[in-house]
Design a protein around this motif. Structure first.
Motif, PDB file in Angstrom:
ATOM      1  N   ARG A 226       0.868  -1.175   0.000  1.00  0.00           N
ATOM      2  CA  ARG A 226       0.000   0.000   0.000  1.00  0.00           C
ATOM      3  C   ARG A 226       0.903   1.222   0.000  1.00  0.00           C
TER       4      ARG A 226
ATOM      5  N   GLU B  80       3.573   4.052  -1.930  1.00  0.00           N
ATOM      6  CA  GLU B  80       4.423   4.473  -3.052  1.00  0.00           C
ATOM      7  C   GLU B  80       4.602   3.405  -4.116  1.00  0.00           C
ATOM      8  N   GLU B  81       4.279   3.773  -5.330  1.00  0.00           N
ATOM      9  CA  GLU B  81       4.221   2.838  -6.445  1.00  0.00           C
ATOM     10  C   GLU B  81       5.584   2.216  -6.754  1.00  0.00           C
ATOM     11  N   LYS B  82       6.658   2.953  -6.544  1.00  0.00           N
ATOM     12  CA  LYS B  82       7.941   2.416  -7.004  1.00  0.00           C
ATOM     13  C   LYS B  82       8.349   1.177  -6.211  1.00  0.00           C
TER      14      LYS B  82
ATOM     15  N   LYS C 268       6.172  -0.999  -4.863  1.00  0.00           N
ATOM     16  CA  LYS C 268       5.311  -2.090  -5.330  1.00  0.00           C
ATOM     17  C   LYS C 268       5.826  -2.633  -6.664  1.00  0.00           C
ATOM     18  N   ASP C 269       6.141  -1.752  -7.573  1.00  0.00           N
ATOM     19  CA  ASP C 269       6.629  -2.173  -8.886  1.00  0.00           C
ATOM     20  C   ASP C 269       7.927  -2.976  -8.740  1.00  0.00           C
TER      21      ASP C 269
ATOM     22  N   GLY D 244       5.534  -1.495 -16.313  1.00  0.00           N
ATOM     23  CA  GLY D 244       5.718  -0.237 -15.596  1.00  0.00           C
ATOM     24  C   GLY D 244       7.168  -0.077 -15.223  1.00  0.00           C
TER      25      GLY D 244
ATOM     26  N   GLU E 153       8.207   2.318 -12.746  1.00  0.00           N
ATOM     27  CA  GLU E 153       8.373   3.089 -11.519  1.00  0.00           C
ATOM     28  C   GLU E 153       9.574   2.602 -10.738  1.00  0.00           C
ATOM     29  N   SER E 154       9.899   1.322 -10.873  1.00  0.00           N
ATOM     30  CA  SER E 154      11.016   0.765 -10.101  1.00  0.00           C
ATOM     31  C   SER E 154      12.359   1.333 -10.534  1.00  0.00           C
TER      32      SER E 154
ATOM     33  N   LYS F 292      -5.092  -0.046  -6.731  1.00  0.00           N
ATOM     34  CA  LYS F 292      -4.342   0.862  -5.847  1.00  0.00           C
ATOM     35  C   LYS F 292      -4.947   0.796  -4.449  1.00  0.00           C
TER      36      LYS F 292
ATOM     37  N   LYS G 282       0.218  -5.092 -14.928  1.00  0.00           N
ATOM     38  CA  LYS G 282      -0.329  -4.485 -13.721  1.00  0.00           C
ATOM     39  C   LYS G 282      -1.807  -4.772 -13.486  1.00  0.00           C
TER      40      LYS G 282
END
Lengths: 281, 281, 281, 281, 281, 281
Positions: free
Chosen positions: A50, A52-54, A56-57, B226, B228-229, C260, D6
């Motif tokens: 849950r 920050e996207e970076k 999770k990615d 994606g 973002e990483s 999300k 995703k």
């Protein structure tokens, strides 16, 4: 959603079968710190992430890579078992080396999986969900990840010395390299998070609530005879966040009471206060 | 050899019983990251420690402290269960709040332990030896210890919010303080070891052997859609030991073969090549 | 209620002891698909059976037979261990074949059971209740039973090749014959139930509720590179109950959202949004 | 090698949080027949598959789909837990419904996973590798797969009735449809294999070896009082491969001996033949 | 070989369903000291019994009785679950008492077993083979049996207070009576064996070998502060076989060395002696 | 609170390494009746003890002693593994005796623990909390303790014969002596408690409630063919508390009903009463 492509991430070509070594490889496939563990751990951390996207990615990138590592190790074990047969045991009576191999292999590689990899460790203990953690606190979990890659690389390194098969070793070298990178990776992530939140997990537990107990947060209690432990940074330095200095308590005294619990209700059948009334005849 | 003294390390005085909360406390007693885990982990690491005396002594100091934490949590659970009785369930039919408590408590606190602590987690799953590690590599193990104290303190912090009992909270505050110190402690030990040996575990795996695979030790494989990483230190920085720079592989291609395993010997009964010969009548 | 008679169901007379083979036999006694599994599975299915008497009676017939198979395998293992002694290990230092046997045997056959059968598999993992199922849906459970007898017979067949002892083989042949019959038996029961209720479990989930999702009930999603999978009946035929035709989706597209999740409440100590406030000195 | 995209395979949008239901959903995520089981089972069967490519490809297709189902269920549980907080328990003392929910939820959803899915079943028991099988015999394994999808769909159907949340139900309907298809799919694969090899697993065990025991392959032993079991196809029909006719043995007599095991060597310390010689003072 | 008759050993007629109590009953069905444990323990002891026929026969008598107790408890649980439905959970939102029950029941009684008994304990942990012992030493095992019946009767007694259903209580009273008899029974068997062989297990370990260590066989080591323990028969009396008098060692001194283990070979990657040679760039 | 002193309780000096024997020693360290079991069992019984101080103090004395036994066994295993290296496996191909040893050792001693003791048994199964009991009823628990020491000493005695290493044997002799004393000790404690409360656990279950079922408390049910079991004290004597005389029931008749369970609600999807309505195309 996931997709699969047919090629393995790295080549797996064993020079010759080695059923005994196949058993040992199970440790890094289905053991406490095997590839199933990092695969499931990173996937669950990613699925549950849950915020920050970076992160999770990144967790999904590496979790997805690890599914492919489980695939590679199954291919490795299949090749190490190639050609093995239940009749080898019967033949072993005549030949000590065959006997030794039959004694040492995992019988489930013949009886249960028919020469394939198993979701178990080198002693046949099944992989289980308590090997992993996804706590919802990123710093805590990434410390787990750094730890898992450290144990994992240590075990692969030890395994490397158990074989001279150059095909096996080539695959293990790739795994050692990836485990090296993954250690760097988690260290980098930890550095980011510690700079942001401080080094103590969780960061958000209210400091006020801890005030009463705060002195205990800097004391080393020397409860084992000898004071060699006084020589480390933990005994002589300051907290990493500068919030206090460490104190070495050479002769610690308990601060609690001698605890006398209550006698339980009768229906717990504690019996210490029983009146002895045997059943009548 | 060990000795016991009667006082608890810190005071444990619950204001009032709370059988439902007793169930939750089991997580930090007998769960994956509970006190039994750190107790057994530090003791096994200490017992098995080969080499520098100060680490062994330190492990024995803290392992011995943790036995006393198991003792404290058993005292806490006993007090939370004080006065509970099997007949409460029978009474619950009349009163929704009692019913809810009876529904939520751990039935084994009544039936199995007679109001005492259990070597299990908050769902009743028994503690097991696979929760711990003592690998013979100090840096690997101390990363595990830092991790365990991080998860442990996180769980105690969450537990703290589940009660307003000031007696319980006073004990939990002491535990939070100790878990804070223990995080500092392992960070300090890790710092010492990393300065000495470098940051990658194991330190002694021969670099030459890894040469072939070395480029893989610095690559981030982007296997999840994606990018973002790509924003993290793991993608943009250098290895913490300065041995290389990270490369973000945005469109990774597998390097291995499509693996076609051999057909197994007949006596594995793979059956795909079976000639259909039913038993004669 | 049950009764026991002293004779074994079939003769168990081993020609000569073979402690290494005793270990392998444990797989079909206390392993995932061993006799303990079918015994407990059929008994629980029978005990819990609600409804038509002939199924309950049949389950009790076969469950009761399987208790006797556990008995036979214990007799087999006892005979295979006859005369083995802890001192053999000490003697093994001088003789490679003895050493190989000592290396390969299950140490618990000496230390724990004193030469008897154990409720564990060939790697010593204890039998557990999660090996079995009794779901209250007869068709689902009989599919499990057919499966269990298939795996069981497969393992006994593999085991058969591991020995040339004609006494052992005679007992295994009886077991192979019974496992053959039990496969026929469950197929016959499945045929009866499918004719009555249809082939999908459960039969009674209301079709209306499924209407919205119904197209998904006939699609093959090709998520692994390559389309060899398009050649099977599952891709080219019709549903076995005639309710639809299968569709091979060669390039499937996800139908869900990018998920999300919400940021959790503060007291979960997620920490990503933490304001860094270290403890005051 | 695997890749992740995703989007979820199907939409997961819960109308409102329901922490009690989140616990129940764990059964179909990490239970004996949950999505982790089919995911790992199909992947291991695919990884280990030797022989005809179309089966391997098909196993990889469906195994890869199931990873996405684990992902969906984690999203479902996260949404059901949204907003839950440890302080709810403290609040529960005042409100019976809140108390009931707190009593019924899985405490690990708060304490351990911080509102995320866990690799455990509805009672918190960790998923383990013994839930799955990949035997190297395709017919045996596909019978397992048909069985797993039958139990899985049965559990999802039961779960469906436990909620009226239309968002949850929409996701469950997709799962019910997929489980329906997967039952069709495995039936189709089984049909192909049975037509090729015959219905008994393994197909290749040599018929000659079984001759002696063959009559036992067609007999029903009536070992439970009552003869209702004589009414089924298993008692009155012929073997599905036409190799024999079933015989109902109404009054079966054991064919084995009364087994008298040998007295073990002294060093096993059986003690029944001990001469009582207490230690001298 | 075994046979089954349709009647239960004792009547099982519940006055009214009680799904919450059904969960608690699981403890005495599939828990550590439940009926599955004594059933499997006595059967394995009987199957493996070598030597005097009367003990084997007795073990088979009681083991066979206990299969019928598992049957009775499954009938009890089925009746306690009668009429329960997954929709009750949905209804619970409106009614606190229903909510409490739904919170407290075992979700697997609905989802997994469809209202039947499960091979698990009151927290859903599966029964496993490590609950039992059959060691090949009769005195050791009968002490286990006496212990199991003691814990079993204690748990049934506690359970008895959790219900006022007279139907349930009638069944539990029969179980309490049988557990009483079984305690008498094992005490009688123990008395016979102790008279024959002496009270120490094993009886046959050669006394001469123990001579050196013999003084340690009579000493109480006071390792916990306080000397209340000096008041018991274990501190003041004589050995039960008259072979020595007990000695209370109030201030015990360790007799062993401070153990300094060897540094391991390099390939164990202990790393304490690592020379820091980072990989070349 | 606990303290540690550096000396071992007894000397541990192995004459020469023996990695195969190290595996066997694991049984008495981390097995069902190993030192971890008695350590944790006595500590939990002591921590949870309510009531008379002398029992609690005694439990803490012996529980504390047992921590030191775990320490001694880790020292023993470390010495038995001294000098072993992963490369031994590679060397084994040339030498049958080395091969046999490599086949027989626990691979985790190399790969996981780096030559140290593990919290597992001789087959690598992790120690778990279900090995122990602390019930809150002293007599029940002390019967467990007597049992555990009986099995423990039996296993150490068997282990003793597996080695001729006089250093190992000296340590085992000390353990045998302590296990002898601990058997005396628990017998003494049991004698005290039985004299006070009577011999049946629990003592306090109200006799009146049992009246109805009382005849069942003295009957031996002969459920296994043959009447050799009629010769024991359990069949011919009186209850040890004089409350009744035993009755041998040679031809027992069930007293319960033939149980016909109810058909479950539709939403359980029992399906036997399903009306076959396949989905419309």
């Amino acid at each position: 959603m996931f997709r699969h492509q047919k090629e393995l991430q790295f080549e797996v070509k064993v020079e010759r079968p080695d059923p005994l070594f196949a058993r040992q490889v199970q440790e890094v496939l289905g053991g406490q710190f095997g590839e199933m563990t990092v695969m499931m751990q990173y996937l669950f951390q990613g699925f549950n992430c849950r915020g920050e996207e970076k992160y999770k990615d990144m967790l999904m990138d590496i979790g997805t890579e690890e599914i492919g590592h489980v695939e590679m190790l199954c291919a490795l074990i299949s090749q190490l078992m190639d050609g093995a047969s239940p009749e080898d045991q019967e033949a072993a009576a005549k030949d000590p080396v065959t006997a030794a191999i039959m004694g040492g292999i995992n019988p489930q590689h013949l009886l249960v999986s028919g020469l394939g990899g198993l979701p178990t460790n080198s002693n046949g203990v099944p992989w289980n969900g308590n090997y992993i953690v996804a706590s919802g606190n990123l710093l805590a979990d990434m410390r787990s990840n750094l730890h898992a890659e450290s144990q994992g690389r240590l075990q692969v390194a030890r395994l490397y010395h158990m074989t001279k098969d150059e095909g096996v070793r080539a695959t293990l070298r790739k795994m050692l390299a990836r485990d090296r990178y993954h250690q760097y990776q988690w260290m980098a992530a930890i550095q980011e998070l510690e700079e942001k939140n401080g080094v103590v997990v969780p960061a958000t537990f209210p400091g006020e609530a801890e005030m009463e107990a705060q002195p205990e947060a800097y004391k080393f209690w020397d409860l084992s005879e000898g004071n060699e432990s006084s020589e480390g940074l933990w005994a002589t330095g300051s907290a990493q966040d500068g919030s206090g200095d460490f104190v070495y308590v050479a002769d610690p005294v308990p601060q609690g009471q001698v605890y006398k619990p209550e006698i339980p209700p009768t229906n717990i059948h504690h019996d210490l206060d029983a009146v002895k009334v045997p059943l009548k005849k």
